[in-house]
Design a protein around this motif. Structure first.
Motif, PDB file in Angstrom:
ATOM      1  N   GLU A  41      10.742 -35.654  90.080  1.00  0.00           N
ATOM      2  CA  GLU A  41      11.240 -36.642  91.029  1.00  0.00           C
ATOM      3  C   GLU A  41      10.433 -36.531  92.311  1.00  0.00           C
ATOM      4  O   GLU A  41       9.661 -35.606  92.484  1.00  0.00           O
ATOM      5  CB  GLU A  41      12.726 -36.369  91.345  1.00  0.00           C
ATOM      6  N   VAL A  42      10.629 -37.463  93.203  1.00  0.00           N
ATOM      7  CA  VAL A  42       9.984 -37.398  94.508  1.00  0.00           C
ATOM      8  C   VAL A  42      11.091 -37.380  95.553  1.00  0.00           C
ATOM      9  O   VAL A  42      11.860 -38.331  95.638  1.00  0.00           O
ATOM     10  CB  VAL A  42       9.039 -38.602  94.732  1.00  0.00           C
ATOM     11  N   PRO A  43      11.218 -36.313  96.329  1.00  0.00           N
ATOM     12  CA  PRO A  43      10.485 -35.047  96.215  1.00  0.00           C
ATOM     13  C   PRO A  43      10.947 -34.266  94.981  1.00  0.00           C
ATOM     14  O   PRO A  43      12.024 -34.530  94.450  1.00  0.00           O
ATOM     15  CB  PRO A  43      10.863 -34.310  97.502  1.00  0.00           C
ATOM     16  N   PRO A  44      10.127 -33.299  94.551  1.00  0.00           N
ATOM     17  CA  PRO A  44      10.481 -32.533  93.355  1.00  0.00           C
ATOM     18  C   PRO A  44      11.842 -31.851  93.514  1.00  0.00           C
ATOM     19  O   PRO A  44      12.180 -31.362  94.573  1.00  0.00           O
ATOM     20  CB  PRO A  44       9.369 -31.492  93.243  1.00  0.00           C
ATOM     21  N   HIS A  45      12.597 -31.853  92.462  1.00  0.00           N
ATOM     22  CA  HIS A  45      13.917 -31.225  92.408  1.00  0.00           C
ATOM     23  C   HIS A  45      13.749 -29.986  91.537  1.00  0.00           C
ATOM     24  O   HIS A  45      13.410 -30.092  90.361  1.00  0.00           O
ATOM     25  CB  HIS A  45      14.887 -32.232  91.793  1.00  0.00           C
ATOM     26  N   VAL A  46      13.994 -28.813  92.125  1.00  0.00           N
ATOM     27  CA  VAL A  46      13.827 -27.546  91.402  1.00  0.00           C
ATOM     28  C   VAL A  46      15.150 -26.803  91.425  1.00  0.00           C
ATOM     29  O   VAL A  46      15.801 -26.706  92.468  1.00  0.00           O
ATOM     30  CB  VAL A  46      12.719 -26.678  92.032  1.00  0.00           C
ATOM     31  N   GLU A  47      15.550 -26.303  90.274  1.00  0.00           N
ATOM     32  CA  GLU A  47      16.773 -25.510  90.179  1.00  0.00           C
ATOM     33  C   GLU A  47      16.467 -24.146  89.579  1.00  0.00           C
ATOM     34  O   GLU A  47      15.565 -24.004  88.755  1.00  0.00           O
ATOM     35  CB  GLU A  47      17.814 -26.209  89.312  1.00  0.00           C
TER      36      GLU A  47
END
Length: 90
Positions: A41-47
């Motif tokens: 996604e924009v911005p990157p989604h990091v979990e």
């Protein structure tokens, strides 16, 4: 419990620098204790989430935390005594 984003981890771990948190998460991922998932996604989604192996550390870490709470005064006293001895030998 469950996946967390970097920002939430940083808030939860107040006092830990962004650099140290990043390095620690990378090490935990390398060791197989944490899973890092990037969503395009924009911005990157990091979990970040504990792996099954990471979950096995929950009980030992809970026990260590409980020990720390019970013995913190003794640790503080020991540190003070050590620092006093070190100061006298300078």
């Amino acid at each position: 419990n469950g996946a967390s984003r970097f920002g939430r981890l940083r808030q939860t771990l107040a006092g830990v620098s962004e650099k140290m948190l990043t390095q620690t998460l990378r090490t935990l991922e390398r060791d197989g204790l944490v899973r890092r998932t990037v969503y395009p996604e924009v911005p990157p989604h990091v979990e970040y989430e504990l792996t099954a192996l990471g979950q096995t550390l929950r009980e030992p870490l809970k026990a260590l935390t409980e020990w720390s709470v019970v013995h913190i005064e003794e640790v503080i006293t020991a540190r003070g005594e050590y620092d006093d001895r070190a100061e006298r030998t300078r």
